[in-house]
Write an enzyme that holds these catalytic residues in place. Structure first.
Site, PDB file in Angstrom:
ATOM      1  N   SER A 147       0.837  -1.193   0.000  1.00 38.09           N
ATOM      2  CA  SER A 147       0.000   0.000   0.000  1.00 38.09           C
ATOM      3  C   SER A 147       0.880   1.253   0.000  1.00 38.09           C
ATOM      4  CB  SER A 147      -0.946  -0.043   1.199  1.00 38.09           C
ATOM      5  OG  SER A 147      -1.983   0.892   1.064  1.00 38.09           O
ATOM      6  N   ASP A 302      -9.253  -6.504  -4.170  1.00 38.39           N
ATOM      7  CA  ASP A 302      -8.633  -5.243  -3.761  1.00 38.39           C
ATOM      8  C   ASP A 302      -9.280  -4.116  -4.560  1.00 38.39           C
ATOM      9  OD1 ASP A 302      -7.059  -3.051  -3.137  1.00 38.39           O
ATOM     10  OD2 ASP A 302      -5.170  -4.149  -3.250  1.00 38.39           O
ATOM     11  N   HIS A 331      -7.781  -5.704  -0.114  1.00 39.98           N
ATOM     12  CA  HIS A 331      -6.549  -4.921   0.002  1.00 39.98           C
ATOM     13  C   HIS A 331      -5.719  -5.340   1.215  1.00 39.98           C
ATOM     14  CE1 HIS A 331      -3.813  -1.580  -0.378  1.00 39.98           C
ATOM     15  NE2 HIS A 331      -4.113  -1.144   0.842  1.00 39.98           N
TER      16      HIS A 331
END
Length: 359
Positions: A147, A302, A331
């Site tokens: 991320s 995601d 995610h």
């Protein structure tokens, strides 16, 4: 790789000053500090870990307080701390020991709050590079992150292309999508429209109901519909209250205990402006500039960084590799189920990379 301090202990956490630091915006702070965690043998190859939005430097942690990547990193784990030295920094702009909006000025003792300079992903990487230099390192074996950490990893590969052999980007893309910016905007607006925020001059996180709402909105994008359905299935703890509602309420209150709202806003903005193509002729041209071998991992469901965007990117990078994980975690898959993908990462790291001048 340059190694120093051969008597360094197996596990430690500390903070290091990198002196004066000039941000991309042109502002300079005179005494910037980065907090870090360091684990593993001092003479082992180094793996640099980059954390996500509300993460911190404690990727490994301790037995009593495991870190956010404990299970992936540790003794007898895919990234074995008997074979590798692990270093993780709290990002510039963070709130777990590194200089950020919640830090106090050295001279006046006043908190920076919104007078802290705007921070970018590139600022974060430049600061970490300086810190590694102070620690005595001139190269590392690999950089890994998911991320926001994946955004940093991408910039590591472009800002310092000869610094590592390998890059591992989990759940991140060359730039943040409009969908991601939209949810960040909802979160930021929830915080800023809260009267208690007071233009960043709030007395306590606990007063910020908008911060809790921001976290709830984020949690909806971090997990998936199938996961929520399997976990909650419209179950109730009370006649008029669903368990999914209680779960989100809990997550909203929990963030106020462990993170600073202004820092959260700064890091959201850094994510919004992430774009490896900025100043490099676009993301496709930038993709040809990686020297270290690039590995990416995508996760089913995601919403923020879907498989198709990650695969479209990796197809532009010569010699790169991609691994897709089937999961209901969406995610947040990069924080769980290490048995599904950790072995692949460990295997690829053991194979080494293509940067001939590393090691």
């Amino acid at each position: 790789m340059s190694l120093t301090n051969p008597t360094h202990s197996k596990q430690s956490s500390a903070a290091i000053s990198i002196g004066a630091f000039t941000f991309e915006c042109g502002e300079t702070l005179e005494d910037v500090v980065l907090a870090y965690e360091r684990s593993g043998p001092a003479d082992a190859p180094v793996l640099l870990i980059c954390h996500a939005l509300t993460g911190n430097q404690f990727a490994v942690g301790t037995k009593d307080e495991p870190g956010w990547w404990a299970g992936l990193i540790g003794d007898d784990c895919p990234l074995d701390t008997t074979d590798y030295q692990i270093i993780t920094f709290n990002v510039l702009g963070g709130c777990h020991g590194s200089t950020g909006p919640a830090s106090k000025r050295k001279v006046s003792g006043q908190t920076y709050r919104l007078e802290f300079p705007p921070v970018t992903i590139r600022d974060m990487v430049h600061a970490q590079y300086r810190a590694l230099q102070v620690l005595g390192f001139t190269q590392v074996h690999a950089v890994l992150g998911g991320s926001l950490g994946g955004m940093q990893t991408l910039e590591w590969g472009l800002l310092y292309p000869d610094f590592m052999k390998q890059l591992y980007v989990l759940a991140a893309t060359p730039s943040l999508s409009d969908y991601g910016i939209a949810f960040n905007h909802i979160g930021a607006k929830a915080i800023k429209d809260d009267p208690a925020w007071n233009n960043g001059n709030y007395a306590s996180n606990q007063q910020l109901h908008g911060f809790a709402l921001a976290r709830m909105a984020g949690m909806v994008t971090y997990r998936s519909g199938p996961l929520f359905q399997k976990r909650f299935d419209r179950s109730r703890s009370e006649p008029l209250s669903y368990n999914i509602q209680s779960y989100l309420d809990y997550q909203g209150e929990k963030i106020k205990d462990r993170f600073d709202a202004n820092s959260y806003l700064y890091l959201l903005e850094a994510m919004n402006h992430h774009d490896i193509g900025r100043g490099r002729g676009g993301w496709k041209k930038a993709s040809s500039q990686f020297k270290a071998q690039l590995h990416t991992i995508s996760f089913q469901h995601d919403l923020l960084y879907p498989r198709e965007l990650m695969e479209g990117f990796i197809n532009e990078v010569p010699g790169s590799k991609h691994f897709h994980v089937e999961t209901d975690y969406g995610h947040d898959g990069f924080l769980v189920e290490f048995s599904q993908w950790g072995g692949w990462v460990g295997q690829q790291i053991r194979k080494g990379g293509k940067a001939s001048d590393c090691g």
